[in-house]
Design a protein around this motif. Sequence first.
Motif, PDB file in Angstrom:
ATOM      1  N   LEU A 117       0.809  -1.213   0.000  1.00  0.00           N
ATOM      2  CA  LEU A 117       0.000   0.000   0.000  1.00  0.00           C
ATOM      3  C   LEU A 117       0.842   1.262   0.000  1.00  0.00           C
ATOM      4  O   LEU A 117       0.324   2.356  -0.305  1.00  0.00           O
ATOM      5  N   ASP A 118       2.129   1.141   0.303  1.00  0.00           N
ATOM      6  CA  ASP A 118       3.025   2.297   0.212  1.00  0.00           C
ATOM      7  C   ASP A 118       3.366   2.642  -1.237  1.00  0.00           C
ATOM      8  O   ASP A 118       3.955   3.695  -1.491  1.00  0.00           O
ATOM      9  N   HIS A 119       2.989   1.756  -2.165  1.00  0.00           N
ATOM     10  CA  HIS A 119       3.379   1.945  -3.565  1.00  0.00           C
ATOM     11  C   HIS A 119       2.178   2.056  -4.503  1.00  0.00           C
ATOM     12  O   HIS A 119       2.329   1.924  -5.719  1.00  0.00           O
ATOM     13  N   VAL A 120       1.007   2.277  -3.929  1.00  0.00           N
ATOM     14  CA  VAL A 120      -0.191   2.534  -4.735  1.00  0.00           C
ATOM     15  C   VAL A 120      -0.901   3.763  -4.175  1.00  0.00           C
ATOM     16  O   VAL A 120      -0.733   4.112  -3.003  1.00  0.00           O
ATOM     17  N   ASP A 121      -1.686   4.393  -5.037  1.00  0.00           N
ATOM     18  CA  ASP A 121      -2.395   5.610  -4.652  1.00  0.00           C
ATOM     19  C   ASP A 121      -3.882   5.397  -4.459  1.00  0.00           C
ATOM     20  O   ASP A 121      -4.549   6.213  -3.811  1.00  0.00           O
ATOM     21  N   VAL A 122      -4.410   4.311  -5.044  1.00  0.00           N
ATOM     22  CA  VAL A 122      -5.851   4.066  -5.061  1.00  0.00           C
ATOM     23  C   VAL A 122      -6.100   2.592  -4.769  1.00  0.00           C
ATOM     24  O   VAL A 122      -5.353   1.720  -5.238  1.00  0.00           O
ATOM     25  N   ASP A 138     -22.219  -1.571   2.469  1.00  0.00           N
ATOM     26  CA  ASP A 138     -21.470  -2.296   3.498  1.00  0.00           C
ATOM     27  C   ASP A 138     -20.125  -2.767   2.965  1.00  0.00           C
ATOM     28  O   ASP A 138     -19.114  -2.742   3.689  1.00  0.00           O
ATOM     29  N   ARG A 139     -20.106  -3.216   1.712  1.00  0.00           N
ATOM     30  CA  ARG A 139     -18.855  -3.693   1.120  1.00  0.00           C
ATOM     31  C   ARG A 139     -17.856  -2.544   0.960  1.00  0.00           C
ATOM     32  O   ARG A 139     -16.649  -2.718   1.177  1.00  0.00           O
ATOM     33  N   ILE A 140     -18.359  -1.398   0.579  1.00  0.00           N
ATOM     34  CA  ILE A 140     -17.490  -0.226   0.464  1.00  0.00           C
ATOM     35  C   ILE A 140     -16.944   0.162   1.839  1.00  0.00           C
ATOM     36  O   ILE A 140     -15.747   0.427   2.007  1.00  0.00           O
ATOM     37  N   ALA A 141     -17.815   0.166   2.827  1.00  0.00           N
ATOM     38  CA  ALA A 141     -17.418   0.600   4.166  1.00  0.00           C
ATOM     39  C   ALA A 141     -16.345  -0.301   4.767  1.00  0.00           C
ATOM     40  O   ALA A 141     -15.418   0.177   5.448  1.00  0.00           O
ATOM     41  N   GLU A 142     -16.423  -1.615   4.527  1.00  0.00           N
ATOM     42  CA  GLU A 142     -15.454  -2.513   5.151  1.00  0.00           C
ATOM     43  C   GLU A 142     -14.058  -2.340   4.560  1.00  0.00           C
ATOM     44  O   GLU A 142     -13.055  -2.541   5.265  1.00  0.00           O
ATOM     45  N   PRO A 180      -8.182   6.876  -1.671  1.00  0.00           N
ATOM     46  CA  PRO A 180      -9.460   6.777  -2.383  1.00  0.00           C
ATOM     47  C   PRO A 180      -9.790   5.342  -2.750  1.00  0.00           C
ATOM     48  O   PRO A 180      -8.887   4.527  -3.008  1.00  0.00           O
ATOM     49  N   LEU A 181     -11.075   5.029  -2.750  1.00  0.00           N
ATOM     50  CA  LEU A 181     -11.560   3.715  -3.161  1.00  0.00           C
ATOM     51  C   LEU A 181     -12.377   3.872  -4.433  1.00  0.00           C
ATOM     52  O   LEU A 181     -13.332   4.650  -4.460  1.00  0.00           O
ATOM     53  N   TRP A 182     -11.991   3.142  -5.487  1.00  0.00           N
ATOM     54  CA  TRP A 182     -12.720   3.156  -6.746  1.00  0.00           C
ATOM     55  C   TRP A 182     -13.327   1.783  -6.994  1.00  0.00           C
ATOM     56  O   TRP A 182     -12.707   0.752  -6.682  1.00  0.00           O
ATOM     57  N   VAL A 183     -14.536   1.777  -7.543  1.00  0.00           N
ATOM     58  CA  VAL A 183     -15.149   0.536  -8.013  1.00  0.00           C
ATOM     59  C   VAL A 183     -14.809   0.446  -9.498  1.00  0.00           C
ATOM     60  O   VAL A 183     -15.454   1.075 -10.339  1.00  0.00           O
ATOM     61  N   THR A 184     -13.777  -0.317  -9.822  1.00  0.00           N
ATOM     62  CA  THR A 184     -13.241  -0.285 -11.186  1.00  0.00           C
ATOM     63  C   THR A 184     -13.858  -1.331 -12.105  1.00  0.00           C
ATOM     64  O   THR A 184     -13.516  -1.385 -13.292  1.00  0.00           O
ATOM     65  N   GLU A 185     -14.759  -2.131 -11.572  1.00  0.00           N
ATOM     66  CA  GLU A 185     -15.505  -3.064 -12.429  1.00  0.00           C
ATOM     67  C   GLU A 185     -16.768  -3.482 -11.695  1.00  0.00           C
ATOM     68  O   GLU A 185     -16.707  -4.097 -10.633  1.00  0.00           O
ATOM     69  N   VAL A 186     -17.909  -3.117 -12.267  1.00  0.00           N
ATOM     70  CA  VAL A 186     -19.202  -3.522 -11.726  1.00  0.00           C
ATOM     71  C   VAL A 186     -20.143  -3.680 -12.910  1.00  0.00           C
ATOM     72  O   VAL A 186     -20.106  -2.882 -13.850  1.00  0.00           O
ATOM     73  N   GLY A 187     -20.952  -4.709 -12.893  1.00  0.00           N
ATOM     74  CA  GLY A 187     -21.851  -4.915 -14.023  1.00  0.00           C
ATOM     75  C   GLY A 187     -22.890  -5.965 -13.701  1.00  0.00           C
ATOM     76  O   GLY A 187     -22.877  -6.593 -12.649  1.00  0.00           O
ATOM     77  N   VAL A 188     -23.794  -6.139 -14.657  1.00  0.00           N
ATOM     78  CA  VAL A 188     -24.884  -7.107 -14.532  1.00  0.00           C
ATOM     79  C   VAL A 188     -25.086  -7.738 -15.899  1.00  0.00           C
ATOM     80  O   VAL A 188     -25.163  -7.022 -16.913  1.00  0.00           O
ATOM     81  N   SER A 189     -25.175  -9.041 -15.949  1.00  0.00           N
ATOM     82  CA  SER A 189     -25.378  -9.708 -17.229  1.00  0.00           C
ATOM     83  C   SER A 189     -26.849  -9.669 -17.629  1.00  0.00           C
ATOM     84  O   SER A 189     -27.738  -9.503 -16.790  1.00  0.00           O
ATOM     85  N   SER A 190     -27.077  -9.844 -18.922  1.00  0.00           N
ATOM     86  CA  SER A 190     -28.441 -10.008 -19.441  1.00  0.00           C
ATOM     87  C   SER A 190     -28.725 -11.481 -19.697  1.00  0.00           C
ATOM     88  O   SER A 190     -29.621 -11.814 -20.472  1.00  0.00           O
ATOM     89  N   PHE A 191     -27.972 -12.357 -19.034  1.00  0.00           N
ATOM     90  CA  PHE A 191     -28.109 -13.799 -19.251  1.00  0.00           C
ATOM     91  C   PHE A 191     -29.539 -14.269 -18.984  1.00  0.00           C
ATOM     92  O   PHE A 191     -30.116 -15.028 -19.756  1.00  0.00           O
ATOM     93  N   GLY A 192     -30.122 -13.800 -17.883  1.00  0.00           N
ATOM     94  CA  GLY A 192     -31.490 -14.203 -17.554  1.00  0.00           C
ATOM     95  C   GLY A 192     -32.525 -13.397 -18.306  1.00  0.00           C
ATOM     96  O   GLY A 192     -33.486 -13.947 -18.861  1.00  0.00           O
ATOM     97  N   LEU A 226     -22.798   5.866  -7.142  1.00  0.00           N
ATOM     98  CA  LEU A 226     -22.281   7.083  -7.748  1.00  0.00           C
ATOM     99  C   LEU A 226     -22.133   8.233  -6.766  1.00  0.00           C
ATOM    100  O   LEU A 226     -21.314   9.132  -6.996  1.00  0.00           O
ATOM    101  N   ASN A 227     -22.888   8.232  -5.704  1.00  0.00           N
ATOM    102  CA  ASN A 227     -22.716   9.264  -4.676  1.00  0.00           C
ATOM    103  C   ASN A 227     -21.883   8.768  -3.492  1.00  0.00           C
ATOM    104  O   ASN A 227     -21.749   9.484  -2.497  1.00  0.00           O
ATOM    105  N   ARG A 228     -21.332   7.564  -3.611  1.00  0.00           N
ATOM    106  CA  ARG A 228     -20.625   6.971  -2.472  1.00  0.00           C
ATOM    107  C   ARG A 228     -19.125   6.815  -2.732  1.00  0.00           C
ATOM    108  O   ARG A 228     -18.336   6.813  -1.783  1.00  0.00           O
ATOM    109  N   VAL A 229     -18.730   6.645  -3.984  1.00  0.00           N
ATOM    110  CA  VAL A 229     -17.308   6.494  -4.302  1.00  0.00           C
ATOM    111  C   VAL A 229     -16.907   7.533  -5.337  1.00  0.00           C
ATOM    112  O   VAL A 229     -17.736   8.049  -6.090  1.00  0.00           O
ATOM    113  N   GLU A 230     -15.624   7.810  -5.366  1.00  0.00           N
ATOM    114  CA  GLU A 230     -15.099   8.832  -6.277  1.00  0.00           C
ATOM    115  C   GLU A 230     -15.256   8.428  -7.737  1.00  0.00           C
ATOM    116  O   GLU A 230     -15.543   9.266  -8.597  1.00  0.00           O
TER     117      GLU A 230
END
Length: 310
Positions: A70-75, A95-99, A108-120, A137-141
């Motif tokens: 963590l000394d060698h990353v910014d995010v 809750d997942r963000i908070a932990e 800073p904490l970024w959610v760099t991959e989130v999605g939902v499939s149209s499989f169903g 969108l109002n919780r993370v940068e």
Amino acid sequence: MIESAMIWNEPNNKSHWDPEIDPDWSIYADTAIRAGRAIKAANPAIKRVLGGMSPIDPHWLNRMADFGVLDHVDVIAVHGFPLDWNLWPIDEWPDRIAEIQAVVPDKPLWVTEVGVSSFGAEEVQVFGLERTAELLLNRVERAYWYSLFDLPRAWGATTRHREAEGSSYYRHFYMGMIREDGTPKPTFERFRDYASRFGLMQWFHFDDPRLDRAAALLRELGTTRLRTGMSWADSFRPDASDWFDRQAEALSPFETMVTFCFTPDHLGLQPHHSSAAREPQGFADFCGWAIERYAPAALGTSDARSGAAR
């Protein structure tokens, strides 16, 4: 082209980093520290992003802290797919963000991959986009939606056990807002309402024929942030620099996060892209080379974009 760099993709996911080779993540930690140093040396302005966690795991993050990573990353970055693969409901996002923020409150904490499939059903994907936007969108940068295109079935998904995973495997092919035949799903139009605040995550295969269309669709949507990948393994292909240059030129209008990952077979402790490398400095050297070529410290932001492919 590049304004941030992620050091590997999902290093705590066995489909992307082999735990049999590196069970305590000590080799990954060494790899990440070397890469973080190389990126900073090439351009200190580039934000260094710890490989996105999937699953979201504060214990793994504490291990990275113990190793000094963590000394060698910014995010710090997390990935989440509660309607497809994770064993928790979508409303648990806060809750997942908070932990994770509790472990690293000073980064800073970024959610760099989130999605939902149209499989169903494609309607489920629309709901997932709307609810995810509401929760994040109002919780993370920053948050990045995965993805623009469906994965072509003929290409196969990067997982450990492939078809043996059952429906979990096949969901990979339905994560996009554009179907394999090129037609848009309802999510594409709905995404316009979030495009100014949501980034997009899209992988491109080597010589990917979808590259130029992707850039055009991103401009059409009004998206300014993109996350994509740059493969260390691909760098050993013939004409690799030409492909990287074309990718950089096509994506130069966007604030791009590049994810450095994938071990060349001939350099791994095992001949597989998820293997730790025999010499982790080789990966760091690749990261440094890419930053020097596509985001050199000597150029300002606008100059770097106009001269990305040199």
